[in-house]
Design an enzyme around this catalytic site. Structure first.
Site, PDB file in Angstrom:
ATOM      1  N   LYS A 106       0.832  -1.214   0.000  1.00 20.56           N
ATOM      2  CA  LYS A 106       0.000   0.000   0.000  1.00 20.56           C
ATOM      3  C   LYS A 106       0.865   1.262   0.000  1.00 20.56           C
ATOM      4  O   LYS A 106       0.629   2.185  -0.771  1.00 20.56           O
ATOM      5  CB  LYS A 106      -0.931   0.019   1.227  1.00 20.56           C
ATOM      6  CG  LYS A 106      -1.910  -1.146   1.308  1.00 20.56           C
ATOM      7  CD  LYS A 106      -2.887  -0.996   2.462  1.00 20.56           C
ATOM      8  CE  LYS A 106      -2.262  -1.054   3.836  1.00 20.56           C
ATOM      9  NZ  LYS A 106      -1.661  -2.343   4.203  1.00 20.56           N
ATOM     10  N   ARG A 114      -9.661   0.889   8.887  1.00 19.96           N
ATOM     11  CA  ARG A 114      -9.280  -0.481   9.214  1.00 19.96           C
ATOM     12  C   ARG A 114     -10.384  -1.191   9.986  1.00 19.96           C
ATOM     13  O   ARG A 114     -10.239  -2.376  10.286  1.00 19.96           O
ATOM     14  CB  ARG A 114      -8.017  -0.465  10.065  1.00 19.96           C
ATOM     15  CG  ARG A 114      -6.730  -0.838   9.333  1.00 19.96           C
ATOM     16  CD  ARG A 114      -5.629  -0.676  10.340  1.00 19.96           C
ATOM     17  NE  ARG A 114      -4.393  -1.343  10.081  1.00 19.96           N
ATOM     18  CZ  ARG A 114      -3.321  -0.777   9.522  1.00 19.96           C
ATOM     19  NH1 ARG A 114      -3.377   0.437   9.053  1.00 19.96           N
ATOM     20  NH2 ARG A 114      -2.193  -1.445   9.438  1.00 19.96           N
ATOM     21  N   ARG A 125      11.094  -0.723  10.545  1.00 25.17           N
ATOM     22  CA  ARG A 125      10.066  -0.526  11.556  1.00 25.17           C
ATOM     23  C   ARG A 125      10.167  -1.576  12.650  1.00 25.17           C
ATOM     24  O   ARG A 125      10.419  -2.739  12.369  1.00 25.17           O
ATOM     25  CB  ARG A 125       8.681  -0.622  10.903  1.00 25.17           C
ATOM     26  CG  ARG A 125       8.264   0.649  10.227  1.00 25.17           C
ATOM     27  CD  ARG A 125       7.061   0.456   9.376  1.00 25.17           C
ATOM     28  NE  ARG A 125       5.965  -0.266  10.049  1.00 25.17           N
ATOM     29  CZ  ARG A 125       4.771  -0.432   9.504  1.00 25.17           C
ATOM     30  NH1 ARG A 125       4.521   0.055   8.308  1.00 25.17           N
ATOM     31  NH2 ARG A 125       3.839  -1.091  10.137  1.00 25.17           N
ATOM     32  N   ARG A 163      -0.841  -8.873  13.320  1.00 26.09           N
ATOM     33  CA  ARG A 163      -1.307  -7.842  12.374  1.00 26.09           C
ATOM     34  C   ARG A 163      -2.189  -8.463  11.295  1.00 26.09           C
ATOM     35  O   ARG A 163      -3.188  -7.880  10.877  1.00 26.09           O
ATOM     36  CB  ARG A 163      -0.103  -7.110  11.771  1.00 26.09           C
ATOM     37  CG  ARG A 163       0.569  -6.216  12.819  1.00 26.09           C
ATOM     38  CD  ARG A 163       1.959  -5.803  12.422  1.00 26.09           C
ATOM     39  NE  ARG A 163       1.992  -4.951  11.254  1.00 26.09           N
ATOM     40  CZ  ARG A 163       3.082  -4.745  10.529  1.00 26.09           C
ATOM     41  NH1 ARG A 163       4.211  -5.342  10.839  1.00 26.09           N
ATOM     42  NH2 ARG A 163       3.031  -3.955   9.488  1.00 26.09           N
TER      43      ARG A 163
END
Ligand code: AMP
Length: 226
Positions: free
Chosen positions: A21, A96, A169, A180
């Site tokens: 994304k 989300r 990250r 996730r």
């Protein structure tokens, strides 16, 4: 008094972690003059700045869970009033949850707007850990790279800005990846049906190489952005 539109074109990139994304949003940003709004980036900035919202979000993000709708919405709303969002925005990582999608509809409706297009980026779950575990960004300009799929043309030097420092990250690891992905399936994937019902959903095969995905995404965005 007539309320001013917050932003003229609203595109959403929907997909699991590692779908690409962010990479695609940055390419669309350049091609169409839109602005990428990543709630993940906004939250990471809040964490780094030590704001109240950032402090609340930190442990949730480290565990791979979803930050509360209240915090995310406040951060996004604030950013959407900035003048650089005038031509339009590409929402990356938002909404989300069903609550976020409904709140976004309400926010846009208050100024006579709506979501123009939602691109669902389809990737296989099995590829997700390798996709997130290998990625890193330029510390100066944020350009994204990947150990396997996209390395700088000259090793250790950012193609975009010439920077020589890169970062990874904290939540891009195999342990957090499972949480996730589970959060995506439980709370975010149902939004595919939500937007399909509104006639704004397009699906793109995001397992293809970056350039092919970019071509498919551009064709899709061209249909809604002049
Ligand atoms: P991302 O950069 O989109 O992968 O987001 C990184 C982390 O930020 C996620 O794992 C969540 O903890 C949090 N986050 C980002 N966007 C949202 C959102 N729209 N709602 C809830 N949590 C979010």
């Amino acid at each position: 008094m007539i309320a001013m539109p917050i932003t003229p074109a609203v595109l959403i990139l929907l997909g699991p972690p590692g779908a690409g994304k962010g990479t695609q949003a940055r390419m669309l940003e350049e091609t169409f003059g839109l602005v990428q709004l990543s709630t993940g980036d906004l939250l990471r900035s809040a964490v780094a700045a030590g704001t109240e919202a950032g402090n609340k979000a930190k442990s949730v993000m480290e565990a791979g869970g979803l930050v509360s709708d209240d915090i995310v919405l406040a951060i996004l709303k604030d950013r959407m009033t900035d003048p650089d969002t005038k031509r339009g925005v590409i929402l990356d990582g938002f909404p989300r949850t069903a609550g976020q999608a409904e709140a976004l509809d309400g926010l846009l409706a208050s100024t006579g707007q709506r979501v123009n297009s939602v691109i669902s980026m389809k990737v296989e779950d099995a590829s997700m850990v390798a996709r997130v575990a290998g990625r890193y960004t330029c510390a100066s300009c944020g350009e994204g790279y990947h150990d396997e799929f996209k390395q700088p043309a000259s090793a250790g030097v950012c193609d975009k800005c010439g920077g020589a420092e890169f970062k990874r990250r904290a939540d891009d690891n195999a342990e957090t990846a499972g949480a996730r992905l589970a959060a995506y399936h439980a709370q975010t994937a149902p939004l595919i049906t939500y937007y399909k019902g509104r006639g704004v959903l397009e699906q793109v095969d995001a397992m293809a190489d970056i350039a092919s995905v970019a071509g498919a995404m551009s064709a899709s965005v061209k249909r809604v952005v002049a």
